[in-house]
Design a protein around this motif. Structure first.
Motif, PDB file in Angstrom:
ATOM      1  N   GLU A 174      86.238  -2.774  10.613  1.00 16.98           N
ATOM      2  CA  GLU A 174      87.128  -2.941   9.519  1.00 16.98           C
ATOM      3  C   GLU A 174      86.817  -1.795   8.548  1.00 16.98           C
ATOM      4  N   ARG A 175      85.555  -1.436   8.099  1.00 18.32           N
ATOM      5  CA  ARG A 175      85.245  -0.488   7.156  1.00 18.32           C
ATOM      6  C   ARG A 175      85.599   0.987   7.671  1.00 18.32           C
ATOM      7  N   TYR A 191      91.225  -0.855   8.903  1.00 16.20           N
ATOM      8  CA  TYR A 191      92.053  -2.060   9.428  1.00 16.20           C
ATOM      9  C   TYR A 191      91.393  -3.289   9.030  1.00 16.20           C
ATOM     10  N   THR A 192      92.298  -4.603   8.933  1.00 17.93           N
ATOM     11  CA  THR A 192      91.580  -6.019   8.906  1.00 17.93           C
ATOM     12  C   THR A 192      91.611  -6.316  10.267  1.00 17.93           C
ATOM     13  N   SER A 193      90.574  -6.979  10.449  1.00 14.93           N
ATOM     14  CA  SER A 193      90.720  -7.935  11.886  1.00 14.93           C
ATOM     15  C   SER A 193      91.907  -8.443  12.286  1.00 14.93           C
ATOM     16  N   GLU A 194      92.635  -9.137  11.301  1.00 16.42           N
ATOM     17  CA  GLU A 194      93.962  -9.488  11.597  1.00 16.42           C
ATOM     18  C   GLU A 194      94.937  -8.628  12.194  1.00 16.42           C
ATOM     19  N   GLU A 195      94.857  -7.583  11.645  1.00 14.50           N
ATOM     20  CA  GLU A 195      95.892  -6.477  11.869  1.00 14.50           C
ATOM     21  C   GLU A 195      95.658  -5.921  13.198  1.00 14.50           C
ATOM     22  N   LEU A 214      75.232  -7.964  11.790  1.00 15.62           N
ATOM     23  CA  LEU A 214      74.109  -7.268  11.386  1.00 15.62           C
ATOM     24  C   LEU A 214      74.205  -5.815  11.707  1.00 15.62           C
ATOM     25  N   THR A 215      75.003  -5.423  12.573  1.00 17.14           N
ATOM     26  CA  THR A 215      74.944  -3.834  12.875  1.00 17.14           C
ATOM     27  C   THR A 215      75.925  -3.025  11.900  1.00 17.14           C
ATOM     28  N   SER A 216      75.346  -1.939  11.817  1.00 21.22           N
ATOM     29  CA  SER A 216      76.319  -0.930  10.970  1.00 21.22           C
ATOM     30  C   SER A 216      77.336  -0.298  11.792  1.00 21.22           C
ATOM     31  N   ASP A 217      77.205  -0.365  13.237  1.00 22.33           N
ATOM     32  CA  ASP A 217      78.067   0.099  13.892  1.00 22.33           C
ATOM     33  C   ASP A 217      79.273  -0.631  14.028  1.00 22.33           C
ATOM     34  N   ALA A 218      80.431   0.182  14.265  1.00 23.05           N
ATOM     35  CA  ALA A 218      81.857  -0.686  14.504  1.00 23.05           C
ATOM     36  C   ALA A 218      81.630  -1.199  15.971  1.00 23.05           C
ATOM     37  N   VAL A 219      82.023  -2.547  16.179  1.00 23.76           N
ATOM     38  CA  VAL A 219      82.071  -3.290  17.424  1.00 23.76           C
ATOM     39  C   VAL A 219      83.529  -3.682  17.722  1.00 23.76           C
TER      40      VAL A 219
END
Length: 182
Positions: A42-43, A47-51, A20-25
């Motif tokens: 990720e955006r 990076y993807t979370s897998e990376e 829901l948040t636009s902030d990176a967590v």
């Protein structure tokens, strides 16, 4: 007593809530490895979370911050505070995987799970704000230079608050210094 809307939000699964948040967590586990990396992260970092999952946060930090980061984490771990809000911290410059320069505002929170400390960072991209501020500062400097050349100035009086603002050139016109005039 909580209203229904609050109850609905609280009942969301954590992964939905993070989206829901636009902030990176970005959250680190007790071993200081990435344990949470939402889609906003990720955006932002590209990076993807897998990376990044299970790896130290080094790849998200600019070179000069990588060496200082472990010491800062230890200092925060030992401090009595449990949060360092964005408004009280200086921004951090980093670079995305595509080479895009990012200015980030970061709030860091320490929380415990049993006896282990975990850290969660909320990261906000301030790059556009920084660029707008630079353009505004440049424009203000050009206006001040033009006023000095033309020996013109301007003033503004807020009738409601009684505040009076003069440009530097108005002070010169009246032969005053800002600290001499209220």
């Amino acid at each position: 007593r909580m209203n229904r809307a609050v109850q609905d939000v609280i009942s969301l699964p954590m992964d939905e809530f993070l989206e829901l948040t636009s902030d990176a967590v970005v959250s680190l586990d007790h071993k200081m490895n990435n344990a949470v990396f939402n889609s906003a992260a990720e955006r932002l970092f590209e990076y993807t979370s897998e990376e990044v999952m299970g790896k130290p946060p080094d790849l998200l930090l600019p070179g000069e911050s990588r060496t200082a980061h472990p010491g800062k984490v230890e200092g925060f771990r030992a401090a009595s505070e449990t949060a360092r809000p964005m408004s009280l911290r200086s921004s951090i410059i980093t670079i995305s995987t595509s080479g895009r320069k990012l200015t980030l505002g970061i709030s860091i929170h320490r929380h415990s799970v049993g006896s282990a400390h975990h850290f969660t960072a909320l990261c906000r991209d301030l790059s556009t704000n920084v660029e707008i501020s630079k353009v505004l500062e440049y424009s203000e400097a050009r206006l001040a230079r033009a006023q000095a050349i033309a020996h013109l100035g301007n003033w503004e009086w807020n009738i409601t608050t009684g505040d009076l603002a003069w440009t530097d050139e108005i002070y010169k016109i009246f032969g005053l210094h800002p600290q001499e005039f209220e």
